[in-house]
Design a protein around this motif. Structure first.
Motif, PDB file in Angstrom:
ATOM      1  N   TYR A 128     -18.665  -7.325 -46.401  1.00  0.00           N
ATOM      2  CA  TYR A 128     -17.897  -8.555 -46.438  1.00  0.00           C
ATOM      3  C   TYR A 128     -18.648  -9.646 -47.195  1.00  0.00           C
ATOM      4  O   TYR A 128     -18.058 -10.392 -47.991  1.00  0.00           O
ATOM      5  N   LYS A 132     -17.593 -11.671 -50.626  1.00  0.00           N
ATOM      6  CA  LYS A 132     -17.582 -13.124 -50.761  1.00  0.00           C
ATOM      7  C   LYS A 132     -18.639 -13.623 -51.746  1.00  0.00           C
ATOM      8  O   LYS A 132     -18.825 -14.842 -51.897  1.00  0.00           O
ATOM      9  N   THR A 153     -15.264 -20.316 -49.281  1.00  0.00           N
ATOM     10  CA  THR A 153     -13.837 -19.977 -49.222  1.00  0.00           C
ATOM     11  C   THR A 153     -13.039 -21.156 -49.754  1.00  0.00           C
ATOM     12  O   THR A 153     -13.305 -22.303 -49.389  1.00  0.00           O
ATOM     13  N   ARG A 155      -8.943 -22.454 -50.500  1.00  0.00           N
ATOM     14  CA  ARG A 155      -7.513 -22.209 -50.302  1.00  0.00           C
ATOM     15  C   ARG A 155      -6.732 -23.326 -50.972  1.00  0.00           C
ATOM     16  O   ARG A 155      -7.158 -24.488 -50.934  1.00  0.00           O
ATOM     17  N   ARG A 217     -13.399 -18.486 -37.165  1.00  0.00           N
ATOM     18  CA  ARG A 217     -12.717 -18.318 -38.448  1.00  0.00           C
ATOM     19  C   ARG A 217     -13.488 -17.363 -39.347  1.00  0.00           C
ATOM     20  O   ARG A 217     -12.894 -16.566 -40.083  1.00  0.00           O
ATOM     21  N   ASN A 220     -12.687 -13.887 -38.061  1.00  0.00           N
ATOM     22  CA  ASN A 220     -11.318 -13.495 -38.411  1.00  0.00           C
ATOM     23  C   ASN A 220     -11.221 -13.050 -39.862  1.00  0.00           C
ATOM     24  O   ASN A 220     -10.534 -12.079 -40.177  1.00  0.00           O
ATOM     25  N   GLU A 221     -11.876 -13.768 -40.749  1.00  0.00           N
ATOM     26  CA  GLU A 221     -11.815 -13.401 -42.164  1.00  0.00           C
ATOM     27  C   GLU A 221     -12.539 -12.084 -42.419  1.00  0.00           C
ATOM     28  O   GLU A 221     -12.097 -11.282 -43.252  1.00  0.00           O
ATOM     29  N   GLN A 224     -10.195  -9.418 -41.176  1.00  0.00           N
ATOM     30  CA  GLN A 224      -9.098  -9.258 -42.128  1.00  0.00           C
ATOM     31  C   GLN A 224      -9.543  -8.414 -43.316  1.00  0.00           C
ATOM     32  O   GLN A 224      -8.809  -7.546 -43.794  1.00  0.00           O
ATOM     33  N   PHE A 225     -10.751  -8.665 -43.804  1.00  0.00           N
ATOM     34  CA  PHE A 225     -11.310  -7.854 -44.894  1.00  0.00           C
ATOM     35  C   PHE A 225     -11.394  -6.389 -44.478  1.00  0.00           C
ATOM     36  O   PHE A 225     -11.021  -5.488 -45.242  1.00  0.00           O
TER      37      PHE A 225
END
Length: 372
Positions: A128, A132, A153, A155, A217, A220-221, A224-225
């Motif tokens: 991960y 990133k 990150t 967005r 958070r 969670n990311e 998700q990865f």
């Protein structure tokens, strides 16, 4: 004439009288009813609240001083983060959030003894961070600790008028094995964090609930990865599996190919098989479940190179019609250009042309769930 004039005057008088009467009635309806004594009242200083508290009637308000915790963790005015607390999204099976609020910890529970969950979580964290573009400052596999570099990150929100949210954090990750030797914990500790909205700094205090939200958070990311990677691998594995085909009958008792796969799986894989069998695509309709193809004759060398039995079929266009069967299987019916079913012999010969190439692979890999 005088008589008519008199009648006209009388009629006019009646109409006027009715109009006046009607107006009076409307005014009566539009006017408030009852007395208007409320216009002659005296303002009082206190009101009777009965048995309820009279604190609402006070002219001064007591504002308690801020507690030590509020002074330590709180922000003022527009700087206050009004978002609800972040919640763990366990998109992977067996992931749980530890109830201890002193640190942010998640548990990975291994259900397969042959899988080293500790090493799996370690590899996931490093993969991960690589995704990133964050190079770890320190990673020690002996102590299972990772000091990450900056994890960035960004967005973008909005379509016409967009704004960009930029966040950058540095974390310490600690992996430990549970007392049952089958569970593995991951502790995430945010060491540094900053966020900007369209270049404007968002104030925060890296303590308490704010710190925990940032750490969750991050988890969670990462999950998700891992989920996207897992789904991609599963799809790739499914795509590499041949279609388990056998000869049988559809719901209309016509000779057909019966495929032990769901419709969507057959729809995705069938074009490559048809191409191998020298059927060129012409048209298709997923909603109606058919492929329109054109068969092109080939020489013996073509069939031999592809490990197929020669297909003896008249050149031209054919419909390949798919249908859902009870139990999750998919039927494949062969039709000519006029949508008339091919003969049982032709359907059988088409099936036998691919048997050696497809069926043997299925049996060798033990992927056939139903007998041929």
């Amino acid at each position: 004439m005088k008589k008519n004039k008199a009648l006209t005057q009388i009629a006019t008088l009646v109409i006027l009288t009715s109009a006046v009467t009607g107006c009076a009635r409307f005014q009566d309806r539009a006017k408030a009813q009852g007395d208007f004594d409320y216009q002659e009242v005296t303002l009082i200083d206190k009101y009777d609240s009965g048995t309820f508290s009279t604190r609402e009637n006070r002219s001064s308000f007591e504002i308690p001083t801020l507690t030590d915790q509020q002074n330590q963790f709180g922000l003022m005015g527009s700087d206050v983060d009004v978002r609800p607390p972040s919640q763990l999204m366990p998109v992977l099976d067996g992931v749980l959030l530890d109830s201890d609020l002193s640190e942010t910890k998640v548990w990975f529970n291994a259900f397969k003894e042959q899988v080293d969950t500790q090493l799996t979580v370690w590899d996931l964290a490093l993969e991960y961070l690589a995704y990133k573009n964050s190079t770890p400052v320190n990673s020690n596999i002996d102590t299972l600790t990772i000091d990450t570099g900056p994890v960035i990150t960004e967005r973008s929100y909005g379509s016409i008028s967009t704004n960009t949210y930029h966040e950058e954090g540095v974390y310490k990750l600690q992996i430990d094995k549970g007392a049952d030797d089958r569970s593995v914990s991951l502790v995430v500790d945010a060491k540094r964090y900053e966020a900007r909205n369209d270049g404007e700094e968002i104030k925060h205090i890296l303590k308490g609930r704010t710190k925990r939200n940032i750490e969750i958070r991050f988890i969670n990311e990462m999950l998700q990865f891992a989920y996207v990677k897992q789904q991609s691998q599963a799809l790739q594995t499914a795509n590499n599996k041949p279609l388990p085909i056998k000869l049988g009958f559809d719901d209309n008792h016509q000779t057909a190919w019966i495929i032990d796969s769901e419709f969507i799986d057959v729809w995705n894989k069938l074009p490559s098989l048809l191409s191998l069998m020298s059927f060129k695509p012409v048209d298709n309709d997923k909603n109606l479940g058919y492929f329109l193809v054109r068969f092109v004759s080939q020489d013996d060398e073509y069939w031999s190179e592809r490990n197929l039995n020669p297909i003896d079929l008249e050149e031209g266009e054919y419909f390949v019609q798919l249908g859902d069967l009870t139990g999750g299987d998919t039927s494949l019916t062969w039709l000519d250009s006029d949508k008339k079913p091919l003969s049982d012999q032709q359907v059988t010969e088409l099936y036998l042309s691919i048997t050696d190439n497809i069926r043997s692979v299925i049996l060798e890999n033990d992927q056939q769930t139903k007998p041929l």
